[in-house]
Motif scaffolding. Sequence first.
Motif, short mmCIF file in Angstrom:
data_model
loop_
_atom_site.label_atom_id
_atom_site.label_comp_id
_atom_site.label_asym_id
_atom_site.label_seq_id
_atom_site.Cartn_x
_atom_site.Cartn_y
_atom_site.Cartn_z
N GLY A 1 35.53 32.25 47.46
CA GLY A 1 34.18 32.02 47.90
C GLY A 1 33.27 33.28 47.47
N GLY A 2 33.48 33.93 46.47
CA GLY A 2 32.64 34.85 46.26
C GLY A 2 33.06 36.36 46.23
N LEU A 3 34.10 36.43 46.91
CA LEU A 3 34.58 37.64 47.43
C LEU A 3 34.46 38.91 46.41
CD1 LEU A 3 36.11 38.85 50.03
CD2 LEU A 3 38.06 38.42 49.06
N PHE A 4 34.74 38.56 45.03
CA PHE A 4 34.63 39.51 44.00
C PHE A 4 33.43 39.56 43.15
CE2 PHE A 4 39.30 38.51 45.00
CZ PHE A 4 39.49 39.58 45.98
N PHE A 5 32.38 38.97 43.67
CA PHE A 5 31.28 38.97 42.94
C PHE A 5 30.64 40.37 42.53
CE2 PHE A 5 26.47 37.88 42.79
CZ PHE A 5 26.55 37.45 41.55
N GLU A 6 30.50 41.19 43.33
CA GLU A 6 29.97 42.40 42.97
C GLU A 6 31.10 43.26 41.84
OE1 GLU A 6 27.05 43.60 43.85
OE2 GLU A 6 26.79 41.74 44.91
N THR A 7 30.40 44.08 41.10
CA THR A 7 31.09 44.42 40.09
C THR A 7 32.39 45.37 40.61
OG1 THR A 7 29.06 44.63 38.36
CG2 THR A 7 31.00 46.18 38.01
N LYS A 8 32.14 46.27 41.48
CA LYS A 8 33.15 47.30 41.91
C LYS A 8 34.01 46.69 42.43
CE LYS A 8 30.10 51.21 42.56
NZ LYS A 8 29.63 52.52 43.53
N ALA A 9 33.90 45.63 43.16
CA ALA A 9 34.99 44.74 43.97
C ALA A 9 35.63 44.04 42.92
CB ALA A 9 34.22 43.54 44.95
N ALA A 10 35.10 43.56 41.90
CA ALA A 10 35.81 42.78 40.95
C ALA A 10 36.81 43.71 40.18
CB ALA A 10 34.87 42.26 39.88
N ILE A 11 36.15 44.70 39.93
CA ILE A 11 37.28 45.86 38.90
C ILE A 11 38.27 46.33 40.03
CG2 ILE A 11 37.22 48.23 38.22
CD1 ILE A 11 34.29 47.75 37.27
N ALA A 12 37.91 46.63 41.27
CA ALA A 12 39.19 47.04 42.18
C ALA A 12 40.13 45.96 42.09
CB ALA A 12 38.47 47.48 43.58
N HIS A 13 39.63 44.85 42.12
CA HIS A 13 40.68 43.52 42.43
C HIS A 13 41.41 43.52 41.24
CE1 HIS A 13 42.28 39.84 43.70
NE2 HIS A 13 41.76 38.97 42.78
N GLY A 14 40.88 43.88 40.13
CA GLY A 14 41.36 43.65 38.77
C GLY A 14 42.58 44.86 38.58
N MET A 15 42.03 46.02 39.09
CA MET A 15 42.97 47.17 39.18
C MET A 15 44.39 46.79 40.16
SD MET A 15 41.90 49.25 37.02
CE MET A 15 40.50 50.03 36.34
N GLY A 16 44.03 46.22 41.35
CA GLY A 16 45.02 45.79 42.12
C GLY A 16 46.01 44.82 41.32
N LEU A 17 45.62 43.71 40.66
CA LEU A 17 46.44 42.79 40.07
C LEU A 17 47.13 43.40 38.99
CD1 LEU A 17 43.72 40.01 39.68
CD2 LEU A 17 45.48 39.83 41.13
N LEU A 18 46.46 44.40 38.13
CA LEU A 18 47.18 45.20 37.11
C LEU A 18 48.34 45.83 37.79
CD1 LEU A 18 47.48 46.14 34.11
CD2 LEU A 18 45.80 47.92 34.86
N ARG A 19 48.38 46.61 38.88
CA ARG A 19 49.34 47.56 39.41
C ARG A 19 50.24 46.44 40.07
NH1 ARG A 19 44.68 50.34 41.47
NH2 ARG A 19 44.93 49.10 43.50
N ALA A 20 49.96 45.40 40.61
CA ALA A 20 50.78 44.17 40.97
C ALA A 20 51.83 43.99 39.93
CB ALA A 20 50.35 43.23 41.79
N GLY A 21 51.55 44.08 38.52
CA GLY A 21 52.24 43.55 37.46
C GLY A 21 51.79 42.45 36.84
N ALA A 22 50.37 41.87 36.63
CA ALA A 22 50.14 40.92 36.10
C ALA A 22 50.10 40.89 34.51
CB ALA A 22 48.51 40.74 36.51
N ASP A 23 50.42 40.34 33.75
CA ASP A 23 50.85 40.40 32.23
C ASP A 23 49.20 40.56 31.64
OD1 ASP A 23 53.44 40.43 32.35
OD2 ASP A 23 53.29 38.33 33.07
N ILE A 24 48.38 39.34 32.04
CA ILE A 24 47.23 39.36 31.44
C ILE A 24 45.97 39.16 32.92
CG2 ILE A 24 45.42 37.79 30.19
CD1 ILE A 24 48.01 36.81 28.84
#
Length: 290
Positions: free
Chosen positions: A39-62
Motif C-alpha cells: 500500500g505504499g509503505l516504502f514510497f519515500e526514498t529513505k523508507a525504501a532504502i531502509a527496507h532494502g537494507m533490511g532485506l539485504l541483511r536478512a539474506g536476499a540474493d537479489i
Amino acid sequence: MQTNVEAQTAENGVTTLPELDRCVVMAVVNVTPDSFSDGGLFFETKAAIAHGMGLLRAGADIIDVGGESTRPGAGRVPADEELRRVLPVVSELSAAGASVSIDTTRACVAEAAVDAGARIVNDVSGGLADPLMPRFVAHADVPYILMHWRGPSTQMQRNAHYGDVVTEVAAELQQRLCAVVDAGVRADQIVLDPGLGFAKTAEHNWRLLAHLDVLKQLGRPLLIGASRKSFLGELLAGEGGAKTPTDERDAASAAVAALAAATGVWGVRAHTVPLTLDAVRVAAALRAAA
C-alpha cells in the motif's frame, strides 16, 4: 525468423549471475504509492532504502527495485517520475553491496539504473512495452528477466483468455525469447518468468505452477513471482469469500516458493526473506536427497 536459441545457451546458467546450490531469492522493494503488497509503505526514498537494507541483511540474493506499479488496473507514471523514485534507491543499495535488479519496462530507466549500479533488468513486458529495451540489454550485456505479458495493467485481465494456458504461455514466451535474441540479446542473458497474475486468473496461475516442467523445456532458467498475489488471497479466503489481506499471505507464498524451488526453478520473488529462504533451503535439501 527462427533463431537457434539452444546453440547460444550456457549450461543451466545466466551470464554474470552467481551460481547457488539453491533457488535464488529475489526480494521486492516497491517505490510506489500504490503497491498491491504494502500500500505504499516504502514510497519515500529513505523508507525504501531502509527496507532494502533490511532485506539485504536478512539474506536476499537479489533486491528488485521498481518505481511503477504493475498491479491490475494501475496506470503509468511519467519516465522522469519513475527515475526520481528508483535511482537513489538503486544507487544506495548497490553501494552497500546488494545485487540490484531494476523492475521496469522502459529502456531509459533500465539504462539509468544500470549506470547507478543495477546488475539485472527485470522487464514484465518482455520487451513489448519498449522496443528499445532488447537493444539496450544487448549493449549493456546484463542479465534480462523476460516475463510473459499480454498488455498493460489497465487491460491485462481482459486478456486472460486461453484454450490451454500452459501451452499458450510457453509458446508466447518462446516467441519473445526468439525475438529478443534476434534483436541481439544472447540467450544466456535471459531468465523467463511466466507472469503469474498478469492476464491470468487464479486457475491459470495454478495450472502454470503445476506444469513448470513444460516451461523448463524452453531451455532457460525460470523466475516465479507468486508472493502475496491475489490468487493466494482467494485460496485463503475466510467466511464470506473475502480475500486474505496481503500481509497474511506470506506462509502460503513460502509454500509456493518451496514447491517451485523443488522443481528446480532458478529463482522466486519474495516480500519476506527469512520465510522464503527457509522454504528454498528445504527444497534444496529435498532435491539433494533425491
